[in-house]
Design a protein around this motif. Structure first.
Motif, PDB file in Angstrom:
ATOM      1  N   ILE A  44       4.123 -36.069 -61.515  1.00  0.00           N
ATOM      2  CA  ILE A  44       4.257 -35.649 -59.889  1.00  0.00           C
ATOM      3  C   ILE A  44       3.252 -36.162 -59.087  1.00  0.00           C
ATOM      4  O   ILE A  44       2.046 -36.455 -59.556  1.00  0.00           O
ATOM      5  N   ARG A  45       3.447 -36.792 -58.078  1.00  0.00           N
ATOM      6  CA  ARG A  45       2.631 -37.440 -56.876  1.00  0.00           C
ATOM      7  C   ARG A  45       2.237 -36.375 -56.071  1.00  0.00           C
ATOM      8  O   ARG A  45       3.349 -35.895 -55.250  1.00  0.00           O
ATOM      9  N   ILE A  46       1.100 -35.981 -56.049  1.00  0.00           N
ATOM     10  CA  ILE A  46       0.668 -34.971 -54.930  1.00  0.00           C
ATOM     11  C   ILE A  46      -0.348 -35.670 -53.827  1.00  0.00           C
ATOM     12  O   ILE A  46      -1.146 -36.181 -54.173  1.00  0.00           O
ATOM     13  N   ILE A  47       0.087 -35.090 -52.454  1.00  0.00           N
ATOM     14  CA  ILE A  47      -0.752 -35.422 -51.414  1.00  0.00           C
ATOM     15  C   ILE A  47      -1.325 -34.305 -50.944  1.00  0.00           C
ATOM     16  O   ILE A  47      -0.521 -33.089 -50.634  1.00  0.00           O
ATOM     17  N   ILE A  48      -2.680 -34.069 -50.577  1.00  0.00           N
ATOM     18  CA  ILE A  48      -3.215 -32.987 -50.140  1.00  0.00           C
ATOM     19  C   ILE A  48      -3.974 -33.318 -48.752  1.00  0.00           C
ATOM     20  O   ILE A  48      -4.699 -34.356 -48.701  1.00  0.00           O
ATOM     21  N   ILE A  49      -3.734 -32.453 -47.868  1.00  0.00           N
ATOM     22  CA  ILE A  49      -4.395 -32.686 -46.621  1.00  0.00           C
ATOM     23  C   ILE A  49      -5.109 -31.216 -46.106  1.00  0.00           C
ATOM     24  O   ILE A  49      -4.500 -29.999 -46.423  1.00  0.00           O
ATOM     25  N   GLY A  50      -6.427 -31.207 -45.655  1.00  0.00           N
ATOM     26  CA  GLY A  50      -7.093 -30.044 -45.396  1.00  0.00           C
ATOM     27  C   GLY A  50      -8.124 -30.333 -44.333  1.00  0.00           C
ATOM     28  O   GLY A  50      -8.564 -31.626 -44.235  1.00  0.00           O
ATOM     29  N   VAL A  56     -11.161 -29.613 -49.795  1.00  0.00           N
ATOM     30  CA  VAL A  56     -10.128 -30.716 -50.349  1.00  0.00           C
ATOM     31  C   VAL A  56     -10.579 -31.129 -51.405  1.00  0.00           C
ATOM     32  O   VAL A  56      -9.662 -31.285 -52.448  1.00  0.00           O
ATOM     33  N   SER A  57     -11.812 -31.684 -51.628  1.00  0.00           N
ATOM     34  CA  SER A  57     -12.405 -32.115 -52.789  1.00  0.00           C
ATOM     35  C   SER A  57     -12.429 -31.140 -53.880  1.00  0.00           C
ATOM     36  O   SER A  57     -12.016 -31.480 -55.092  1.00  0.00           O
ATOM     37  N   LEU A  58     -12.551 -30.051 -53.765  1.00  0.00           N
ATOM     38  CA  LEU A  58     -12.374 -28.853 -54.659  1.00  0.00           C
ATOM     39  C   LEU A  58     -11.085 -28.803 -55.226  1.00  0.00           C
ATOM     40  O   LEU A  58     -10.937 -29.002 -56.535  1.00  0.00           O
ATOM     41  N   ILE A  59     -10.224 -28.779 -54.392  1.00  0.00           N
ATOM     42  CA  ILE A  59      -8.829 -28.832 -54.935  1.00  0.00           C
ATOM     43  C   ILE A  59      -8.353 -29.957 -55.641  1.00  0.00           C
ATOM     44  O   ILE A  59      -7.757 -30.006 -56.772  1.00  0.00           O
ATOM     45  N   GLU A  60      -8.666 -31.376 -55.018  1.00  0.00           N
ATOM     46  CA  GLU A  60      -8.376 -32.637 -55.726  1.00  0.00           C
ATOM     47  C   GLU A  60      -9.090 -32.504 -57.164  1.00  0.00           C
ATOM     48  O   GLU A  60      -8.647 -33.024 -57.945  1.00  0.00           O
ATOM     49  N   SER A  61     -10.360 -31.966 -57.218  1.00  0.00           N
ATOM     50  CA  SER A  61     -11.066 -32.014 -58.674  1.00  0.00           C
ATOM     51  C   SER A  61     -10.227 -31.298 -59.544  1.00  0.00           C
ATOM     52  O   SER A  61     -10.321 -31.490 -60.892  1.00  0.00           O
ATOM     53  N   LYS A  62      -9.422 -30.282 -59.406  1.00  0.00           N
ATOM     54  CA  LYS A  62      -8.578 -29.545 -60.202  1.00  0.00           C
ATOM     55  C   LYS A  62      -7.389 -30.223 -60.515  1.00  0.00           C
ATOM     56  O   LYS A  62      -6.633 -29.818 -61.661  1.00  0.00           O
ATOM     57  N   VAL A  63      -7.174 -31.218 -59.815  1.00  0.00           N
ATOM     58  CA  VAL A  63      -5.802 -32.001 -60.052  1.00  0.00           C
ATOM     59  C   VAL A  63      -5.746 -33.246 -60.935  1.00  0.00           C
ATOM     60  O   VAL A  63      -5.148 -33.557 -61.802  1.00  0.00           O
ATOM     61  N   LYS A  74      -5.158 -42.669 -57.514  1.00  0.00           N
ATOM     62  CA  LYS A  74      -4.405 -42.827 -56.537  1.00  0.00           C
ATOM     63  C   LYS A  74      -2.897 -43.159 -56.927  1.00  0.00           C
ATOM     64  O   LYS A  74      -1.891 -43.362 -56.189  1.00  0.00           O
ATOM     65  N   LYS A  75      -2.515 -43.158 -58.042  1.00  0.00           N
ATOM     66  CA  LYS A  75      -1.252 -43.300 -58.802  1.00  0.00           C
ATOM     67  C   LYS A  75      -0.617 -41.956 -58.685  1.00  0.00           C
ATOM     68  O   LYS A  75       0.594 -41.913 -58.696  1.00  0.00           O
ATOM     69  N   TYR A  76      -1.364 -40.707 -58.699  1.00  0.00           N
ATOM     70  CA  TYR A  76      -0.792 -39.534 -58.659  1.00  0.00           C
ATOM     71  C   TYR A  76      -1.370 -38.528 -57.753  1.00  0.00           C
ATOM     72  O   TYR A  76      -0.847 -37.469 -57.602  1.00  0.00           O
ATOM     73  N   VAL A  77      -2.406 -38.728 -57.039  1.00  0.00           N
ATOM     74  CA  VAL A  77      -3.138 -38.099 -55.955  1.00  0.00           C
ATOM     75  C   VAL A  77      -3.702 -38.965 -54.908  1.00  0.00           C
ATOM     76  O   VAL A  77      -4.162 -39.699 -54.888  1.00  0.00           O
ATOM     77  N   LEU A  78      -3.460 -38.413 -53.751  1.00  0.00           N
ATOM     78  CA  LEU A  78      -4.028 -38.979 -52.509  1.00  0.00           C
ATOM     79  C   LEU A  78      -4.290 -37.655 -51.697  1.00  0.00           C
ATOM     80  O   LEU A  78      -3.936 -36.662 -51.641  1.00  0.00           O
TER      81      LEU A  78
END
Length: 233
Positions: A44-50, A56-63, A74-78
Motif C-alpha cells: 500500500i502506498r501511504i502519503i502523510i501530511i501534518g 510527521v517524522s514520528l509517524i513516518e518512522s513507524k511506517v 519513496k516507493k511506498y511512503v511520501l
C-alpha cells in the motif's frame, strides 16, 4: 458470493492503492496508518501530511522499513510537514505527488480544530481557526486533487454527533457541498465523550496512546470500503 472476514476484505480493497492522510498524527488517523502498514506492508502506498515536522517524522518512522534507503522508501511512503491551510503548500505537495505516483485513490481527512463553547463565548480568533481548520484545509485538498490528480477519489472524515456545537455545522457545510458536487464522502460520527477525548492537545506522550481499538479500526475501514456514507463509532 464468497464471504471473507473484515481484515481480508480491507486487504483486498486497499492492496496496491494510494491513500492520503491529512493530519497524520490525529488519534484516529495514526491508528489507521499503523493498522494498514502492518496489514499490507509495502503493498500500500501511504502519503502523510501534518503541520508539525517532529510528529510527521514520528509517524513516518513507524511506517518505513528501517532497512530501506530514502529512494526505496519513496516507493511506498511520501511525507510532507506542511500547513494545509496554506494552499501554496498543498499545491506544491500535490504537484510532487503527481510526479512521483500519479494518483490518489483515497483521502482520509482529519485536519480540524474544535472549540466547545457557546457562540457568545467564542473569541473571534477561535472562530477564525474553526473556519480555517474545518473548511479551508478541506477545500485546499479537494482543489489540489481536482487540479493535479483528476481521478475519482473516496474521502473519509469525521464529525461530532453533538448538534449543539458550531463545529458540527461548519464541518457539515463543506461535506454537504462536496457530496452535491460528485465527491464520494463517508463521515465517522463520534459520540461526544470520544470526540472530546481525541481532541485533547497532541503531545508526544498522547501520540503513544490508542483511543480506538483494533475492532473499531476494522469497522471504520470495512464500512468505508463498502461505501457507507455514515459510520457510527
Amino acid at each position: 458470493m464468497l464471504f471473507i472476514n473484515k481484515r481480508d476484505f480491507i486487504k483486498s480493497k486497499l492492496k496496491n492503492k494510494t491513500v492520503l492522510f491529512v493530519n497524520c498524527y490525529h488519534p484516529i488517523a495514526k491508528e489507521i496508518i499503523f493498522f494498514l502498514s502492518n496489514l499490507l506492508k509495502k503493498e500500500i502506498r501511504i502519503i502523510i501530511i501534518g503541520k508539525n515536522p517532529a510528529y510527521v517524522s514520528l509517524i513516518e518512522s513507524k511506517v518505513i522499513d528501517k532497512n530501506d534507503y530514502r529512494n526505496e522508501r519513496k516507493k511506498y511512503v511520501l511525507s510532507y510537514d506542511i500547513d494545509s491551510r496554506n494552499y501554496l503548500h498543498v499545491k506544491k505537495a500535490f504537484k510532487q505527488i503527481k510526479e512521483e505516483w500519479g494518483k490518489i485513490d483515497f483521502i482520509f481527512h482529519f485536519d480540524d480544530y474544535f472549540f466547545d463553547k457557546p457562540i457568545e463565548e467564542i473569541p473571534i480568533v477561535n472562530f477564525k481557526y474553526l473556519y480555517q481548520w474545518n473548511q479551508l484545509t478541506f477545500f485546499n485538498i479537494l482543489k489540489a486533487h481536482q487540479l493535479f490528480i483528476q481521478t475519482p477519489v473516496r474521502i473519509l472524515t469525521h464529525n461530532t454527533e453533538n448538534k449543539k456545537t458550531l463545529y458540527h455545522y461548519i464541518k457539515n457545510t463543506l461535506i454537504d457541498y462536496s457530496k452535491q458536487n460528485y465527491q464520494n464522502i463517508s463521515t465517522i460520527i463520534l459520540k461526544d465523550s470520544m470526540f472530546l477525548q481525541i481532541h485533547k492537545k497532541i503531545t508526544k506522550q498522547f501520540l503513544k496512546v490508542s483511543v480506538i481499538d483494533q475492532n473499531q479500526i476494522e469497522r471504520i475501514l470495512y464500512d468505508f470500503l463498502r461505501n457507507k456514507t455514515t459510520i457510527y463509532l
